[in-house]
Design a protein around this motif. Structure first.
Motif, PDB file in Angstrom:
ATOM      1  N   THR A 173       0.841  -1.196   0.000  1.00 18.51           N
ATOM      2  CA  THR A 173       0.000   0.000   0.000  1.00 18.51           C
ATOM      3  C   THR A 173       0.880   1.252   0.000  1.00 18.51           C
ATOM      4  N   GLY A 174       2.058   1.151   0.615  1.00 19.69           N
ATOM      5  CA  GLY A 174       3.003   2.266   0.596  1.00 19.69           C
ATOM      6  C   GLY A 174       3.424   2.643  -0.810  1.00 19.69           C
ATOM      7  N   TRP A 175       3.605   1.638  -1.690  1.00 21.90           N
ATOM      8  CA  TRP A 175       3.984   1.890  -3.079  1.00 21.90           C
ATOM      9  C   TRP A 175       2.876   2.679  -3.793  1.00 21.90           C
ATOM     10  N   PHE A 176       1.640   2.194  -3.671  1.00 21.98           N
ATOM     11  CA  PHE A 176       0.509   2.876  -4.297  1.00 21.98           C
ATOM     12  C   PHE A 176       0.357   4.294  -3.746  1.00 21.98           C
ATOM     13  N   THR A 177       0.470   4.422  -2.422  1.00 22.64           N
ATOM     14  CA  THR A 177       0.253   5.718  -1.780  1.00 22.64           C
ATOM     15  C   THR A 177       1.313   6.732  -2.185  1.00 22.64           C
ATOM     16  N   MET A 178       2.567   6.303  -2.262  1.00 25.43           N
ATOM     17  CA  MET A 178       3.636   7.221  -2.650  1.00 25.43           C
ATOM     18  C   MET A 178       3.431   7.721  -4.079  1.00 25.43           C
ATOM     19  N   VAL A 179       3.064   6.814  -4.976  1.00 22.92           N
ATOM     20  CA  VAL A 179       2.830   7.221  -6.364  1.00 22.92           C
ATOM     21  C   VAL A 179       1.655   8.189  -6.444  1.00 22.92           C
ATOM     22  N   ILE A 194      12.114  -3.045   1.227  1.00 23.05           N
ATOM     23  CA  ILE A 194      13.416  -2.392   1.117  1.00 23.05           C
ATOM     24  C   ILE A 194      13.668  -1.939  -0.315  1.00 23.05           C
ATOM     25  N   THR A 195      13.331  -2.781  -1.272  1.00 24.96           N
ATOM     26  CA  THR A 195      13.469  -2.398  -2.679  1.00 24.96           C
ATOM     27  C   THR A 195      12.617  -1.169  -2.982  1.00 24.96           C
ATOM     28  N   GLU A 196      11.381  -1.153  -2.484  1.00 25.71           N
ATOM     29  CA  GLU A 196      10.508  -0.004  -2.715  1.00 25.71           C
ATOM     30  C   GLU A 196      11.108   1.266  -2.122  1.00 25.71           C
ATOM     31  N   LYS A 197      11.697   1.168  -0.935  1.00 23.29           N
ATOM     32  CA  LYS A 197      12.283   2.347  -0.297  1.00 23.29           C
ATOM     33  C   LYS A 197      13.500   2.851  -1.062  1.00 23.29           C
ATOM     34  N   GLN A 198      14.231   1.954  -1.710  1.00 22.05           N
ATOM     35  CA  GLN A 198      15.336   2.392  -2.561  1.00 22.05           C
ATOM     36  C   GLN A 198      14.813   3.247  -3.714  1.00 22.05           C
ATOM     37  N   VAL A 199      13.675   2.862  -4.249  1.00 17.35           N
ATOM     38  CA  VAL A 199      13.051   3.653  -5.313  1.00 17.35           C
ATOM     39  C   VAL A 199      12.576   4.998  -4.760  1.00 17.35           C
ATOM     40  N   PHE A 200      11.958   4.967  -3.568  1.00 18.73           N
ATOM     41  CA  PHE A 200      11.473   6.210  -2.957  1.00 18.73           C
ATOM     42  C   PHE A 200      12.626   7.195  -2.740  1.00 18.73           C
ATOM     43  N   ALA A 201      13.793   6.662  -2.336  1.00 22.27           N
ATOM     44  CA  ALA A 201      14.955   7.533  -2.113  1.00 22.27           C
ATOM     45  C   ALA A 201      15.354   8.230  -3.406  1.00 22.27           C
ATOM     46  N   ARG A 202      15.251   7.533  -4.528  1.00 19.48           N
ATOM     47  CA  ARG A 202      15.570   8.140  -5.817  1.00 19.48           C
ATOM     48  C   ARG A 202      14.499   9.155  -6.218  1.00 19.48           C
ATOM     49  N   TRP A 203      13.233   8.818  -5.983  1.00 20.41           N
ATOM     50  CA  TRP A 203      12.141   9.739  -6.307  1.00 20.41           C
ATOM     51  C   TRP A 203      12.220  11.017  -5.474  1.00 20.41           C
ATOM     52  N   LYS A 230      14.550  12.883  -4.799  1.00 21.89           N
ATOM     53  CA  LYS A 230      15.367  13.912  -5.439  1.00 21.89           C
ATOM     54  C   LYS A 230      14.646  14.552  -6.623  1.00 21.89           C
ATOM     55  N   GLN A 231      13.645  13.864  -7.154  1.00 26.62           N
ATOM     56  CA  GLN A 231      12.943  14.341  -8.334  1.00 26.62           C
ATOM     57  C   GLN A 231      11.649  15.086  -8.002  1.00 26.62           C
ATOM     58  N   TYR A 232      11.007  14.718  -6.876  1.00 23.82           N
ATOM     59  CA  TYR A 232       9.633  15.176  -6.646  1.00 23.82           C
ATOM     60  C   TYR A 232       9.429  15.898  -5.319  1.00 23.82           C
ATOM     61  N   ASN A 233      10.443  16.545  -4.796  1.00 27.03           N
ATOM     62  CA  ASN A 233      10.308  17.352  -3.579  1.00 27.03           C
ATOM     63  C   ASN A 233       9.724  16.542  -2.421  1.00 27.03           C
ATOM     64  N   ILE A 234      10.349  15.404  -2.138  1.00 30.24           N
ATOM     65  CA  ILE A 234       9.922  14.541  -1.035  1.00 30.24           C
ATOM     66  C   ILE A 234      10.960  14.624   0.074  1.00 30.24           C
ATOM     67  N   THR A 235      10.511  14.859   1.296  1.00 31.23           N
ATOM     68  CA  THR A 235      11.406  14.842   2.457  1.00 31.23           C
ATOM     69  C   THR A 235      10.878  13.825   3.467  1.00 31.23           C
ATOM     70  N   PHE A 236      11.783  13.317   4.294  1.00 24.10           N
ATOM     71  CA  PHE A 236      11.426  12.288   5.268  1.00 24.10           C
ATOM     72  C   PHE A 236      11.781  12.783   6.676  1.00 24.10           C
ATOM     73  N   THR A 237      10.878  12.525   7.599  1.00 23.28           N
ATOM     74  CA  THR A 237      11.106  12.923   8.984  1.00 23.28           C
ATOM     75  C   THR A 237      10.605  11.855   9.942  1.00 23.28           C
ATOM     76  N   HIS A 238      11.236  11.794  11.102  1.00 23.10           N
ATOM     77  CA  HIS A 238      10.890  10.805  12.159  1.00 23.10           C
ATOM     78  C   HIS A 238      10.921   9.365  11.612  1.00 23.10           C
ATOM     79  N   PRO A 239      12.099   8.916  11.161  1.00 24.19           N
ATOM     80  CA  PRO A 239      13.405   9.551  11.200  1.00 24.19           C
ATOM     81  C   PRO A 239      13.662  10.425   9.983  1.00 24.19           C
ATOM     82  N   LYS A 240      14.602  11.344  10.148  1.00 23.77           N
ATOM     83  CA  LYS A 240      14.978  12.249   9.052  1.00 23.77           C
ATOM     84  C   LYS A 240      16.074  11.607   8.219  1.00 23.77           C
ATOM     85  N   TRP A 241      15.905  11.636   6.919  1.00 28.85           N
ATOM     86  CA  TRP A 241      16.957  11.108   6.022  1.00 28.85           C
ATOM     87  C   TRP A 241      16.856  11.711   4.631  1.00 28.85           C
TER      88      TRP A 241
END
Length: 312
Positions: free
Chosen positions: A224-230, A290-299, A301-312
């Motif tokens: 569901t995280g994959w669908f939601t992020m997209v 984990i594979t999905e999160k690797q994709v999210f990390a790349r996205w 940089k492209q789509y103004n996404i920031t992560f918090t709690h934890p921050k990375w």
């Protein structure tokens, strides 16, 4: 006397000949099995570094987005939600103790997943919900608590249901689709949409393009995280994600404290154990978190996404 020796030796030679044939057939079958296994190695999923694979093709999700991929469950509503700033609140227990609730509620649009509650957790996860993305497997849990998930939300809020077309699609006639339809008719303050079969196939193709893995052949289920992020990338100009760990989090030696997979299930499975087991499992179908999160990390940089709690 010679005749007796010949008659005794012939069965021995025949038995030896059969043994040679048997061994040859066994070796041949073994080689065929190994060859077949090597040619179908996509069916055996092994973790890999998506970010380091330069051969992968990146998709422009802003162009990939299509509101035609979402159809109203009831009525003639349009999926027209657009937000400048979004808070995507995950279901991870890392949000506990964050005291991010007020910040989340001040955000223009708040996105949540499945049956993640707000009542009792407002200090950390906030109270508002603009969009909730619900998997077919979570529909019954959402409907069982209408005060939490259906009445207690923003005015004109949305739910997007995703799942196999034969369960939630317009042509589905089963219990699950009728339940979704009844929810949409009953709660007029909400707009309910389902993902079309064509859009579901496009989600699969997106996973293949972004990871190099065929979802079905690698025995993977999209989370569901994959669908939601997209969907968040489609809807939002800026996204702040609460509670999602980086892809290398569970490999760190410093991670010793067990964290429940869901913040609202303190006795549930450990998050890292769940991630690692799903990522490396070869039998059955599993989420590749984990594979999905690797994709999210790349996205990010492209789509103004920031992560918090934890921050990375």
């Amino acid at each position: 006397m010679a005749k007796l020796q010949n008659s005794a030796g012939q069965p021995m030679r025949q038995q030896s000949h059969r043994m040679v044939i048997f061994i040859a057939i066994f070796i041949l079958m073994t080689l065929l099995i190994l060859y077949s296994s090597n040619n179908n190695n996509e069916s055996i999923y092994t973790p890999f570094n998506v970010a380091a694979n330069n051969a992968l093709r990146s998709t422009d999700l802003k162009k990939w987005a299509g509101k035609d991929g979402y159809v109203p469950v009831y009525g003639n509503k349009n999926m027209s939600l657009h937000c400048r700033n979004c808070a995507l609140v995950t279901s991870s227990s890392h949000v506990l103790g964050s005291q991010a609730g007020e910040e989340i509620d001040r955000t223009e649009c708040v996105i949540r997943m499945n049956d993640a509650p707000t009542l009792g957790y407002e200090t950390d996860v906030g109270n508002r919900t603009s969009l909730r993305v619900v998997a077919h497997s979570s529909v019954f849990r959402v409907v069982r608590r209408p005060n939490e998930f259906l009445r207690h939300s923003d005015s004109n809020s949305m739910i997007i249901f995703w799942g196999p077309p034969n369960k939630i699609g317009k042509d589905a006639k089963g219990t699950l689709y009728r339940l979704i339809q009844r929810v949409s008719m009953t709660y007029s303050n909400m707009s309910c949409f389902s993902v079309t079969p064509i859009k579901m196939r496009r989600f699969d193709s997106l996973f293949h393009r972004e990871t190099g893995r065929d979802r079905q052949k690698s025995h993977s289920w999209l989370s569901t995280g994959w669908f939601t992020m997209v969907m968040a990338i489609e809807i939002c100009d800026n996204i702040k994600v609460y509670g999602m760990v980086p892809p290398n989090h569970c490999g760190k030696k410093s991670v010793s404290k067990k964290m429940p997979y869901h913040y609202y299930k303190p006795r549930g499975p450990d998050e890292c154990v769940t991630y690692l087991q799903n990522e490396s499992s070869r039998r059955g179908n599993h989420h590749r978190f984990i594979t999905e999160k690797q994709v999210f990390a790349r996205w990010a940089k492209q789509y103004n996404i920031t992560f918090t709690h934890p921050k990375w």
